[in-house]
Enzyme design. Structure first.
Site, PDB file in Angstrom:
ATOM      1  N   HIS A  84       7.939   3.699  -9.329  1.00  0.00           N
ATOM      2  CA  HIS A  84       8.864   4.062  -9.968  1.00  0.00           C
ATOM      3  C   HIS A  84      10.086   5.477  -9.350  1.00  0.00           C
ATOM      4  O   HIS A  84       9.610   5.704  -8.312  1.00  0.00           O
ATOM      5  CB  HIS A  84       8.226   5.245 -11.085  1.00  0.00           C
ATOM      6  CG  HIS A  84       7.306   4.345 -12.274  1.00  0.00           C
ATOM      7  ND1 HIS A  84       6.511   5.011 -12.651  1.00  0.00           N
ATOM      8  CD2 HIS A  84       6.993   2.908 -12.163  1.00  0.00           C
ATOM      9  CE1 HIS A  84       5.885   3.427 -13.525  1.00  0.00           C
ATOM     10  NE2 HIS A  84       6.739   3.142 -13.458  1.00  0.00           N
ATOM     11  N   GLU A  86      10.776   7.981 -10.481  1.00  0.00           N
ATOM     12  CA  GLU A  86      10.454   9.597 -10.528  1.00  0.00           C
ATOM     13  C   GLU A  86       9.841   9.437  -8.399  1.00  0.00           C
ATOM     14  O   GLU A  86      10.305  10.752  -7.668  1.00  0.00           O
ATOM     15  CB  GLU A  86       9.179  10.879 -11.028  1.00  0.00           C
ATOM     16  CG  GLU A  86       9.984  10.421 -12.549  1.00  0.00           C
ATOM     17  CD  GLU A  86       9.581   8.982 -13.357  1.00  0.00           C
ATOM     18  OE1 GLU A  86       9.348   8.983 -13.875  1.00  0.00           O
ATOM     19  OE2 GLU A  86       9.490   7.860 -12.005  1.00  0.00           O
ATOM     20  N   CYS A 121       5.701   9.132 -16.524  1.00  0.00           N
ATOM     21  CA  CYS A 121       4.997   8.099 -16.921  1.00  0.00           C
ATOM     22  C   CYS A 121       3.566   9.431 -16.863  1.00  0.00           C
ATOM     23  O   CYS A 121       4.029  10.232 -16.014  1.00  0.00           O
ATOM     24  CB  CYS A 121       4.768   7.405 -16.714  1.00  0.00           C
ATOM     25  SG  CYS A 121       4.052   6.975 -14.726  1.00  0.00           S
ATOM     26  N   CYS A 124       3.322   9.029 -12.497  1.00  0.00           N
ATOM     27  CA  CYS A 124       3.928   9.890 -12.076  1.00  0.00           C
ATOM     28  C   CYS A 124       4.137  11.841 -12.017  1.00  0.00           C
ATOM     29  O   CYS A 124       4.122  12.617 -11.436  1.00  0.00           O
ATOM     30  CB  CYS A 124       5.119   9.528 -12.640  1.00  0.00           C
ATOM     31  SG  CYS A 124       5.977   7.495 -12.053  1.00  0.00           S
TER      32      CYS A 124
END
Length: 218
Positions: A84, A86, A121, A124
């Site tokens: 992801h 992040e 999410c 993360c």
């Protein structure tokens, strides 16, 4: 140009965009059509499977700020393991921190701002909180275009966990969208063109976020 035809032209980004090469992560700026497609703030739009972060890193001391770096991250798809956006940023920051530290004077701290197309999410969130515990001189501010699975208990708890860790979490307004286009997008001199429901969507999402952060029972 006839009004109906003009609306079809200016709002074509709602349905998709032309795929372009993404040379590296992070990239200096975001493609113009990518920005309008991925940052459109309808709460649950179709086909927005990716996530983008427009970030800026500043040095702060005595309430003054010094710009250090800015750019754009997207989810990592290939050729490496999927990750992801992040986590891509956190990995990059850990690597870049040694060079960044040389730009700061003693006693200065980092102020990191994310303009993100989806809120993080819950997985993360755990990594972000861990990162902030390891880097106590970093302040994180997150402006999200949309809330990711805001009706899910895990994701709602994740947003509260960010807030409890000292992260300022807010919804992007007209000002943040305009700022992103001016500073993070290959706009080629084009001004920000807001969509009709931008302010309404932003207000509704802000109310939802406020309710999530205030309600500790679910």
């Amino acid at each position: 140009m006839h009004l109906q035809v003009w609306r079809k032209v200016t709002e074509a980004w709602r349905e998709g965009y032309t795929l372009k090469p993404w040379s590296r992560n992070p990239m200096e700026r975001l493609y113009h059509d990518y920005f309008y497609f991925h940052f459109y703030n309808l709460p649950t739009p179709k086909h927005r499977n990716g996530c983008y972060i427009c970030y800026q890193v500043e040095g702060t001391k005595n309430h003054s700020r010094m710009p250090l770096l800015r750019g754009v991250f997207e989810n990592q798809f290939f050729p490496k393991k999927r990750r992801h956006t992040e986590l891509c940023f956190l990995s990059w920051f850990r690597t870049a921190k040694e060079s960044l530290d040389m730009m700061l004077s003693p006693g200065e701290k980092y102020r990191v701002t994310w303009y993100i197309s989806w809120s993080p999410c819950f997985a993360c969130v755990d990594e972000v909180v861990k990162f902030l515990r390891e880097h106590t001189n970093v302040e994180l501010i997150i402006f999200a275009a949309r809330l990711y699975h805001s009706d899910s208990l895990q994701y709602r708890q994740g947003l509260r966990k960010l807030h409890d860790a000292g992260v300022h979490v807010a919804i992007m307004s007209y000002y943040e969208f305009k700022h992103c286009l001016n500073d993070f997008v290959f706009h080629q001199g084009r001004s920000f063109c807001p969509w009709n429901d931008l302010n309404k969507n932003s207000k509704n999402l802000s109310n939802t976020l406020e309710d999530i952060l205030r309600n500790q029972e679910d």
